[in-house]
Design a protein around this motif. Sequence first.
Motif, PDB file in Angstrom:
ATOM      1  N   GLY A   1       1.778   4.104 -25.075  1.00 23.56           N
ATOM      2  CA  GLY A   1       1.471   4.183 -23.647  1.00 23.56           C
ATOM      3  C   GLY A   1       2.635   4.644 -22.796  1.00 23.56           C
ATOM      4  N   LEU A   2       3.668   5.180 -23.432  1.00 19.91           N
ATOM      5  CA  LEU A   2       4.844   5.650 -22.702  1.00 19.91           C
ATOM      6  C   LEU A   2       4.764   7.156 -22.480  1.00 19.91           C
ATOM      7  CD1 LEU A   2       7.494   3.625 -24.712  1.00 19.91           C
ATOM      8  CD2 LEU A   2       6.501   3.027 -22.510  1.00 19.91           C
ATOM      9  N   THR A   3       5.525   7.643 -21.524  1.00 25.91           N
ATOM     10  CA  THR A   3       5.619   9.075 -21.248  1.00 25.91           C
ATOM     11  C   THR A   3       7.052   9.500 -21.525  1.00 25.91           C
ATOM     12  OG1 THR A   3       3.958   8.857 -19.509  1.00 25.91           O
ATOM     13  CG2 THR A   3       5.274  10.871 -19.511  1.00 25.91           C
ATOM     14  N   PRO A   4       7.305  10.077 -22.693  1.00 22.87           N
ATOM     15  CA  PRO A   4       8.678  10.434 -23.037  1.00 22.87           C
ATOM     16  C   PRO A   4       9.239  11.523 -22.115  1.00 22.87           C
ATOM     17  CG  PRO A   4       7.186  10.784 -24.908  1.00 22.87           C
ATOM     18  CD  PRO A   4       6.365  10.404 -23.735  1.00 22.87           C
ATOM     19  N   GLU A   5      10.442  11.302 -21.658  1.00 24.23           N
ATOM     20  CA  GLU A   5      11.139  12.297 -20.834  1.00 24.23           C
ATOM     21  C   GLU A   5      12.638  12.142 -21.093  1.00 24.23           C
ATOM     22  OE1 GLU A   5      11.971  13.558 -16.189  1.00 24.23           O
ATOM     23  OE2 GLU A   5      10.497  12.013 -16.621  1.00 24.23           O
ATOM     24  N   ALA A   6      13.268  13.242 -21.437  1.00 28.81           N
ATOM     25  CA  ALA A   6      14.708  13.232 -21.677  1.00 28.81           C
ATOM     26  C   ALA A   6      15.423  13.746 -20.434  1.00 28.81           C
ATOM     27  CB  ALA A   6      15.049  14.101 -22.880  1.00 28.81           C
ATOM     28  N   MET A   7      16.477  13.056 -20.045  1.00 33.87           N
ATOM     29  CA  MET A   7      17.289  13.470 -18.890  1.00 33.87           C
ATOM     30  C   MET A   7      18.732  13.600 -19.332  1.00 33.87           C
ATOM     31  SD  MET A   7      16.044  10.972 -15.829  1.00 33.87           S
ATOM     32  CE  MET A   7      14.328  10.629 -15.541  1.00 33.87           C
TER      33      MET A   7
ATOM     34  N   PRO B   1       0.832  -1.213   0.000  1.00 33.17           N
ATOM     35  CA  PRO B   1       0.000   0.000   0.000  1.00 33.17           C
ATOM     36  C   PRO B   1       0.868   1.266   0.000  1.00 33.17           C
ATOM     37  CG  PRO B   1      -0.356  -1.335   1.981  1.00 33.17           C
ATOM     38  CD  PRO B   1       0.679  -2.020   1.146  1.00 33.17           C
ATOM     39  N   ASP B   2       0.296   2.311  -0.512  1.00 29.60           N
ATOM     40  CA  ASP B   2       0.907   3.641  -0.471  1.00 29.60           C
ATOM     41  C   ASP B   2       2.188   3.765  -1.274  1.00 29.60           C
ATOM     42  OD1 ASP B   2      -1.156   4.602   1.181  1.00 29.60           O
ATOM     43  OD2 ASP B   2      -0.122   3.851   2.949  1.00 29.60           O
ATOM     44  N   PHE B   3       2.346   2.972  -2.329  1.00 31.05           N
ATOM     45  CA  PHE B   3       3.446   3.225  -3.244  1.00 31.05           C
ATOM     46  C   PHE B   3       3.022   2.888  -4.654  1.00 31.05           C
ATOM     47  CE2 PHE B   3       5.043  -0.998  -4.306  1.00 31.05           C
ATOM     48  CZ  PHE B   3       4.681  -1.778  -3.211  1.00 31.05           C
ATOM     49  N   VAL B   4       3.674   3.514  -5.597  1.00 29.43           N
ATOM     50  CA  VAL B   4       3.367   3.323  -7.000  1.00 29.43           C
ATOM     51  C   VAL B   4       4.608   2.768  -7.686  1.00 29.43           C
ATOM     52  CG1 VAL B   4       2.767   4.481  -9.159  1.00 29.43           C
ATOM     53  CG2 VAL B   4       1.722   5.221  -7.010  1.00 29.43           C
ATOM     54  N   VAL B   5       4.435   1.731  -8.452  1.00 29.02           N
ATOM     55  CA  VAL B   5       5.533   1.156  -9.218  1.00 29.02           C
ATOM     56  C   VAL B   5       5.352   1.596 -10.666  1.00 29.02           C
ATOM     57  CG1 VAL B   5       6.619  -0.961 -10.009  1.00 29.02           C
ATOM     58  CG2 VAL B   5       5.710  -0.822  -7.683  1.00 29.02           C
ATOM     59  N   ALA B   6       6.355   2.260 -11.188  1.00 30.52           N
ATOM     60  CA  ALA B   6       6.322   2.715 -12.576  1.00 30.52           C
ATOM     61  C   ALA B   6       7.534   2.152 -13.303  1.00 30.52           C
ATOM     62  CB  ALA B   6       6.325   4.236 -12.625  1.00 30.52           C
ATOM     63  N   GLY B   7       7.298   1.601 -14.463  1.00 31.39           N
ATOM     64  CA  GLY B   7       8.399   1.110 -15.270  1.00 31.39           C
ATOM     65  C   GLY B   7       9.054   2.262 -16.015  1.00 31.39           C
ATOM     66  N   TRP B   8      10.271   2.042 -16.411  1.00 31.41           N
ATOM     67  CA  TRP B   8      10.960   3.061 -17.194  1.00 31.41           C
ATOM     68  C   TRP B   8      11.967   2.392 -18.122  1.00 31.41           C
ATOM     69  CZ3 TRP B   8      16.199   3.003 -16.302  1.00 31.41           C
ATOM     70  CH2 TRP B   8      16.638   2.509 -15.067  1.00 31.41           C
ATOM     71  N   LEU B   9      12.358   3.121 -19.137  1.00 33.80           N
ATOM     72  CA  LEU B   9      13.364   2.668 -20.093  1.00 33.80           C
ATOM     73  C   LEU B   9      14.464   3.710 -20.147  1.00 33.80           C
ATOM     74  CD1 LEU B   9      10.922   1.776 -23.005  1.00 33.80           C
ATOM     75  CD2 LEU B   9      11.984   0.164 -21.452  1.00 33.80           C
ATOM     76  N   GLY B  10      15.675   3.259 -20.301  1.00 34.75           N
ATOM     77  CA  GLY B  10      16.784   4.190 -20.423  1.00 34.75           C
ATOM     78  C   GLY B  10      17.917   3.523 -21.182  1.00 34.75           C
ATOM     79  N   ILE B  11      18.885   4.316 -21.554  1.00 30.16           N
ATOM     80  CA  ILE B  11      20.056   3.796 -22.251  1.00 30.16           C
ATOM     81  C   ILE B  11      21.259   3.998 -21.346  1.00 30.16           C
ATOM     82  CG2 ILE B  11      21.561   4.094 -24.255  1.00 30.16           C
ATOM     83  CD1 ILE B  11      19.113   5.049 -25.798  1.00 30.16           C
TER      84      ILE B  11
ATOM     85  N   PRO C   1       8.904  15.784 -31.962  1.00 31.81           N
ATOM     86  CA  PRO C   1       7.453  15.603 -31.798  1.00 31.81           C
ATOM     87  C   PRO C   1       6.912  14.299 -32.389  1.00 31.81           C
ATOM     88  CG  PRO C   1       7.932  17.854 -32.434  1.00 31.81           C
ATOM     89  CD  PRO C   1       9.227  17.090 -32.550  1.00 31.81           C
ATOM     90  N   ALA C   2       7.384  13.901 -33.555  1.00 31.83           N
ATOM     91  CA  ALA C   2       6.871  12.667 -34.170  1.00 31.83           C
ATOM     92  C   ALA C   2       7.255  11.446 -33.342  1.00 31.83           C
ATOM     93  CB  ALA C   2       7.404  12.530 -35.597  1.00 31.83           C
ATOM     94  N   THR C   3       8.496  11.416 -32.866  1.00 29.98           N
ATOM     95  CA  THR C   3       8.940  10.290 -32.044  1.00 29.98           C
ATOM     96  C   THR C   3       8.185  10.277 -30.717  1.00 29.98           C
ATOM     97  OG1 THR C   3      11.125  10.376 -33.060  1.00 29.98           O
ATOM     98  CG2 THR C   3      10.936   9.192 -30.967  1.00 29.98           C
ATOM     99  N   ALA C   4       8.059  11.439 -30.097  1.00 27.70           N
ATOM    100  CA  ALA C   4       7.336  11.527 -28.823  1.00 27.70           C
ATOM    101  C   ALA C   4       5.895  11.067 -28.989  1.00 27.70           C
ATOM    102  CB  ALA C   4       7.404  12.953 -28.279  1.00 27.70           C
ATOM    103  N   ASP C   5       5.267  11.453 -30.099  1.00 29.74           N
ATOM    104  CA  ASP C   5       3.888  11.014 -30.350  1.00 29.74           C
ATOM    105  C   ASP C   5       3.809   9.499 -30.489  1.00 29.74           C
ATOM    106  OD1 ASP C   5       2.931  13.601 -30.232  1.00 29.74           O
ATOM    107  OD2 ASP C   5       2.828  13.856 -32.420  1.00 29.74           O
ATOM    108  N   LYS C   6       4.783   8.894 -31.171  1.00 24.65           N
ATOM    109  CA  LYS C   6       4.791   7.433 -31.317  1.00 24.65           C
ATOM    110  C   LYS C   6       4.977   6.751 -29.967  1.00 24.65           C
ATOM    111  CE  LYS C   6       6.303   7.356 -36.092  1.00 24.65           C
ATOM    112  NZ  LYS C   6       7.344   7.005 -37.051  1.00 24.65           N
ATOM    113  N   LEU C   7       5.851   7.317 -29.126  1.00 18.36           N
ATOM    114  CA  LEU C   7       6.050   6.748 -27.795  1.00 18.36           C
ATOM    115  C   LEU C   7       4.782   6.857 -26.962  1.00 18.36           C
ATOM    116  CD1 LEU C   7       9.642   8.121 -27.093  1.00 18.36           C
ATOM    117  CD2 LEU C   7       9.012   5.745 -27.540  1.00 18.36           C
TER     118      LEU C   7
END
Length: 80
Positions: A46-52, A1-11, A36-42
């Motif tokens: 069902g992914l949330t694109p974020e660059a770090m 309870p009280d935590f969220v598990v989120a998957g992520w992808l990275g290189i 924009p085109a790549t972000a839209d495909k991601l």
Amino acid sequence: PDFVVAGWLGISAPADTPPDIVAKMNAATQAAVNDPATADKLRALGLTPEAMDTARFDTFVKEDTARWKEWIKISGIQPQ
């Protein structure tokens, strides 16, 4: 309870990868994620694109690892 598990992808790359290669990989990854085109495909997948940048990604991975270590400790999961 009280935590969220989120998957992520990275290189990532081996620790001894030259900094200029890491910088090129990061720049290419950020350009792709910010395209924009790549972000839209991601998003369509069902992914949330974020660059770090490399420092933020390093911190993110360390924080995520620490979270999982704590959750494993709390759950009592034992290695098999």
